[in-house]
Design a protein around this motif. Structure first.
Motif: not given
Length: 150
Positions: A74-76, A79-87, A100-112
């Motif tokens: 869901l983070t990938g 969707i998880y960010d939208k759920i977190a914004t709501y809840a 989510n805490a592990i996957v989110a930064p990995a996805i955000e910085f994959k271009k590096e």
């Protein structure tokens, strides 16, 4: 100098008037409901697994793996960010928040790149203790498995 203080005080008064008031009760209810739904999903997985020939420990492990996978998936897909914004905090407490805490930064910085982007940010955000703990537990598990087969 007096005029500046007057302007600053007026600005602070206006700022307080237009600042949105936190909706604490509404946010708590949302966090409670969504966190509860996440936990209910885990309970459903456990209940379904009880119908199969798994031990209690295996059911717990499989449920944890499923919840971590769902959190990562869901983070990938965003969707998880939208759920977190709501809840809010309702998504932090369950095991999916860990994922989510592990996957989110990995996805955000994959271009590096894999090493300086994905792996480095996983270490930064999730913390070396978690990453090294998981990595070392896998190594210890493999060594234990090899020694028990000898």
């Amino acid at each position: 100098m007096v005029r500046e203080r007057s302007i600053i005080q007026r600005f602070q008064t206006l700022e307080k008037e237009v600042e949105p008031k936190p909706q604490i009760v509404k946010n708590c209810i949302r966090a409670f409901l969504v966190g509860g739904l996440i936990c209910d999903l885990g309970q459903v997985i456990m209940t379904v697994l009880k119908n199969y020939d798994f031990s209690k420990d295996e059911i717990g492990a499989i449920t944890s793996i499923c919840m971590v996978f769902l959190g990562a998936l869901l983070t990938g897909v965003g969707i998880y960010d939208k759920i977190a914004t709501y809840a809010g905090a309702g998504t932090v407490v369950p095991i999916t928040g860990f994922s989510n805490a592990i996957v989110a930064p990995a996805i955000e910085f994959k271009k590096e790149g894999f090493v300086f982007g994905v792996a480095a940010k996983m270490f930064t955000i999730a913390g070396p203790v978690l990453v090294y703990g998981i990595g070392s537990s896998v190594i210890v598990g493999i060594v234990y498995y090899i020694f028990t087969k000898l």
